[in-house]
Motif scaffolding. Structure first.
Motif, PDB file in Angstrom:
ATOM      1  N   PRO A 328      39.110 113.591   3.070  1.00 45.75           N
ATOM      2  CA  PRO A 328      38.756 113.790   4.486  1.00 45.75           C
ATOM      3  C   PRO A 328      38.996 112.519   5.305  1.00 45.75           C
ATOM      4  O   PRO A 328      38.860 111.402   4.788  1.00 45.75           O
ATOM      5  N   PRO A 329      39.377 112.670   6.575  1.00 44.48           N
ATOM      6  CA  PRO A 329      39.669 111.502   7.431  1.00 44.48           C
ATOM      7  C   PRO A 329      38.539 110.481   7.477  1.00 44.48           C
ATOM      8  O   PRO A 329      38.785 109.264   7.463  1.00 44.48           O
ATOM      9  N   GLU A 330      37.282 110.972   7.512  1.00 42.75           N
ATOM     10  CA  GLU A 330      36.160 110.029   7.593  1.00 42.75           C
ATOM     11  C   GLU A 330      36.060 109.171   6.344  1.00 42.75           C
ATOM     12  O   GLU A 330      35.679 107.985   6.414  1.00 42.75           O
ATOM     13  N   LYS A 335      36.967 103.930   3.613  1.00 44.11           N
ATOM     14  CA  LYS A 335      37.614 103.111   2.596  1.00 44.11           C
ATOM     15  C   LYS A 335      38.421 101.980   3.211  1.00 44.11           C
ATOM     16  O   LYS A 335      38.455 100.867   2.693  1.00 44.11           O
ATOM     17  N   GLN A 336      39.112 102.299   4.344  1.00 42.76           N
ATOM     18  CA  GLN A 336      39.903 101.266   5.024  1.00 42.76           C
ATOM     19  C   GLN A 336      39.001 100.175   5.582  1.00 42.76           C
ATOM     20  O   GLN A 336      39.364  99.003   5.601  1.00 42.76           O
ATOM     21  N   GLY A 337      37.818 100.573   6.044  1.00 46.18           N
ATOM     22  CA  GLY A 337      36.870  99.586   6.595  1.00 46.18           C
ATOM     23  C   GLY A 337      36.297  98.690   5.540  1.00 46.18           C
ATOM     24  O   GLY A 337      35.890  97.553   5.827  1.00 46.18           O
TER      25      GLY A 337
END
Length: 339
Positions: A328-330, A335-337
């Motif tokens: 999911p996008p969230e 994970k990127q954060g």
């Protein structure tokens, strides 16, 4: 490919294209020679004694269906995966799943024998084997002069769908996925080209070939029910997010071409096929490419869903359709954060 065994390619049978039908024309209008008709409750009589046709055409109703019953018994891995998938995605009971998947495997046996009959197919006898419900929709889409993205999926005998289109005069180009067994791939491509299809192999320069086909205003056949990998577009498919190939959206956007979904299903009694032509889908360009690609892919997928639900024993339930995991996008943003 699970059903196929190894074959060594034979001589190529070249077939001419049929005469172009006028808009609204009936592909069934031309008379079919009596020796090439499909009798009610009977089987195709090929009239080609030197090809695979006589053997397969005359024997497939019995031996093909029997082969399918045997395949259902011995292909335990595919059978279990298909039954589990249809229960999960359509909510079928154990009894419903077993009956539907058994019917699917029996149909696959007939399909196997029909593929052996392909060298004997021509523009006359194909009319008695595959019926188009709305050929005028296809001719009108081609008449727009922008090429046509033909959307198909793994239903019934999709190889005969391509053959029927080409032999009926539609200028068909298609992309094939090379199989691990190159002899089998070569054999199938020889059959496809023999009935008049232009074939591009995935992993070569197929993008350029497809673009040339669209520029020539041809019909580009793409399969829409395979896993699209990590580069695909995730859309809901039968209740679960599935990576879907981007090709149909890309070529429709690039050439402003209509997408025409077309599906082949086996007629009642397992003799003959119906090609179901759906209304064209048009790419809506709002300037947001990502959203626009998603929307047109979602529309295509919803149509595929409808047909599968209507003809569940015609779709290949054991393929790895949901192979690429969905994030999911969230979760991606989280994970990127953290990085």
């Amino acid at each position: 490919s699970d059903l196929m065994v190894q074959f060594r390619p034979g001589p190529r049978y070249q077939r001419g294209f049929g005469t172009r039908q006028p808009a609204g024309g009936d592909l069934e209008a031309a008379p079919v020679p009596s020796h090439e008709r499909v009798p009610a409750g009977g089987h195709p009589v090929c009239g080609h004694p030197k090809a695979f046709g006589r053997c397969a055409g005359g024997a497939y109703p019995g031996s093909g269906l029997g082969l399918g019953r045997l395949y259902y018994i011995i292909a335990k891995k595919q059978r279990i995966r298909a039954e589990e998938t249809i229960k999960e995605r359509l909510g079928y009971s154990d009894e419903q799943a077993k009956a539907t998947i058994r019917s699917l495997f029996i149909k696959l046996g007939a399909t196997f024998m029909e593929i052996m009959y392909m060298p004997a197919l021509n523009k006359n006898n194909i009319r008695g084997l595959v019926t188009f419900d709305r050929p005028d929709v296809l001719w009108e889409a081609l008449g727009e002069g922008k090429g046509v993205v033909m959307l198909a999926c793994h239903m019934d005998n999709w190889e005969w769908l391509g053959a029927a289109l080409a032999l009926s005069g539609f200028p068909l180009s298609a992309v094939e996925k090379p199989q691990p067994n190159h002899i089998y791939s070569d054999f199938m491509n020889e059959l496809r080209k023999g009935v008049g299809q232009e074939i591009f192999s995935r992993g070569t320069s197929e993008i350029l070939g497809c673009a040339r086909a669209m520029k020539k205003k041809r019909m580009l056949g793409l399969i829409a029910d395979q896993d699209g990998g990590y580069d695909g577009i995730f859309v809901p498919f039968l209740g679960k997010m599935a990576s879907t190939p981007t090709g149909p959206a890309y070529f429709s956007r690039k050439f402003n071409a209509p997408i025409v979904p077309i599906f082949i299903v086996r007629k009642e009694g397992n003799y003959g096929h119906l090609a179901i032509v759906k209304d064209p889908i048009y790419y809506e360009d709002t300037g947001d490419r990502k959203a626009d690609d998603y929307n047109v892919t979602l529309k295509m997928t919803q149509i595929v869903e409808e047909v599968i639900k209507e003809y569940p024993d015609n779709w290949l339930w054991f393929q790895h359709r949901w192979n690429t995991p969905y994030t999911p996008p969230e979760e991606k943003e989280l994970k990127q954060g953290e990085k």
